[in-house]
Design a protein around this motif. Structure first.
Motif, mmCIF file in Angstrom:
data_model
loop_
_atom_site.group_PDB
_atom_site.id
_atom_site.type_symbol
_atom_site.label_atom_id
_atom_site.label_comp_id
_atom_site.label_asym_id
_atom_site.label_seq_id
_atom_site.Cartn_x
_atom_site.Cartn_y
_atom_site.Cartn_z
ATOM 1 N N VAL A 37 0.837 -1.202 0.000
ATOM 2 C CA VAL A 37 0.000 0.000 0.000
ATOM 3 C C VAL A 37 0.873 1.253 0.000
ATOM 4 O O VAL A 37 0.591 2.228 -0.705
ATOM 5 C CB VAL A 37 -0.940 0.010 1.213
ATOM 6 N N ALA A 40 2.123 1.761 -3.439
ATOM 7 C CA ALA A 40 1.021 2.131 -4.335
ATOM 8 C C ALA A 40 0.625 3.597 -4.160
ATOM 9 O O ALA A 40 0.401 4.316 -5.145
ATOM 10 C CB ALA A 40 -0.176 1.229 -4.083
ATOM 11 N N LEU A 41 0.525 4.047 -2.892
ATOM 12 C CA LEU A 41 0.190 5.450 -2.646
ATOM 13 C C LEU A 41 1.279 6.371 -3.173
ATOM 14 O O LEU A 41 1.003 7.423 -3.766
ATOM 15 C CB LEU A 41 -0.013 5.675 -1.149
ATOM 16 N N ALA A 50 -1.589 4.925 -10.945
ATOM 17 C CA ALA A 50 -2.511 4.283 -10.001
ATOM 18 C C ALA A 50 -2.697 2.801 -10.292
ATOM 19 O O ALA A 50 -3.562 2.163 -9.686
ATOM 20 C CB ALA A 50 -3.860 4.991 -10.034
ATOM 21 N N LEU A 53 -2.435 0.474 -7.281
ATOM 22 C CA LEU A 53 -3.582 0.633 -6.390
ATOM 23 C C LEU A 53 -4.799 -0.104 -6.936
ATOM 24 O O LEU A 53 -5.578 -0.694 -6.179
ATOM 25 C CB LEU A 53 -3.892 2.121 -6.218
ATOM 26 N N ALA A 65 -9.796 4.735 -9.099
ATOM 27 C CA ALA A 65 -8.866 4.814 -7.974
ATOM 28 C C ALA A 65 -8.537 6.267 -7.651
ATOM 29 O O ALA A 65 -8.559 6.688 -6.493
ATOM 30 C CB ALA A 65 -7.593 4.037 -8.295
#
Length: 229
Positions: A37, A40-41, A50, A53, A65
């Motif tokens: 995570v 991904a952020l 994205a 994500l 997203a």
């Protein structure tokens, strides 16, 4: 100068805060690992990517997203205005255009920063995790030289005029020109981020996901660590 040097951390902190849209209820599902995570952020916010994500959270596409995370375009469009307003509140007036130029330069500067992450601790029962993030860093000497050169190009008469708003705006513009072409080195540094389990609504369903416990702190740590702070 101290105000100018705090802008990068403030910028990333605001991005991280605005990127999280959380709800408070729903059924439990196995959450994606906290370290994934974090990456991904990071990719979505600083790389405009994205895709990770989408895979982690099960979004239909990247547009969904970004929309759920508040990054469907409006955040970047409004960020300069928000920062300019915050500086005005603190007694230093700067135009939205001047701040937008700096925001764009900063995002370009950080576009080549890389982040890897490893989960250090994770306990779903307590809803707490710790993720160690590693980023490549900028050469502080290069940053200092760039800012020194930028300042040397500012009209000294303006700096001594007493018109602090005009002087700050000019300094901000000079800083934007100085930092936009700076690239990170191959050297790396680590920092730990606390994560917590939270409920997030995705595609109309509520899912348990790991999110930074303090989004602003995540942004600050990313910025200051990469810049050698």
């Amino acid at each position: 100068m101290k105000q100018v040097r705090r802008i990068p951390a403030l910028l990333l902190a605001m991005l991280m805060v605005c990127s999280l849209t959380l709800t408070s209820c729903g059924k439990k599902e196995a959450p994606a690992p906290a370290d994934q995570v974090a990456v991904a952020l990071f990719n979505m916010i600083l790389k405009d990517d994205a895709s990770t994500l989408v895979e982690l959270f099960g979004y239909a596409d990247e547009a969904e997203a970004r929309k759920d995370m508040g990054l469907d375009g409006s955040l970047y469009d409004e960020l300069a205005e928000q920062l300019a307003t915050q500086f005005t509140t603190n007694g230093m007036t700067v135009s939205n255009e001047e701040m937008q130029e700096f925001v764009d330069a900063f995002m370009k500067m950080f576009s080549e920063v890389k982040l890897t992450a490893v989960t250090k601790q994770s306990d779903e029962k307590t809803g707490a995790a710790v993720v160690t993030c590693t980023v490549n860093t900028f050469d502080p000497t290069a940053l200092t030289e760039a800012m020194t050169n930028a300042m040397s190009n500012v009209d000294p008469d303006l700096l001594q005029s007493g018109d602090m708003d005009a002087a700050f705006g000019t300094i901000l513009q000079a800083a934007a020109g100085a930092i936009s072409d700076i690239k990170p080195t191959d050297n790396t540094a680590d920092f730990d981020v606390d994560f917590e389990l939270a409920d997030m609504e995705i595609n109309g369903k509520t899912k348990k996901v790991w999110v930074p416990k303090d989004a602003a702190e995540f942004g600050n740590l990313l910025s200051t660590t990469a810049m050698g702070g």
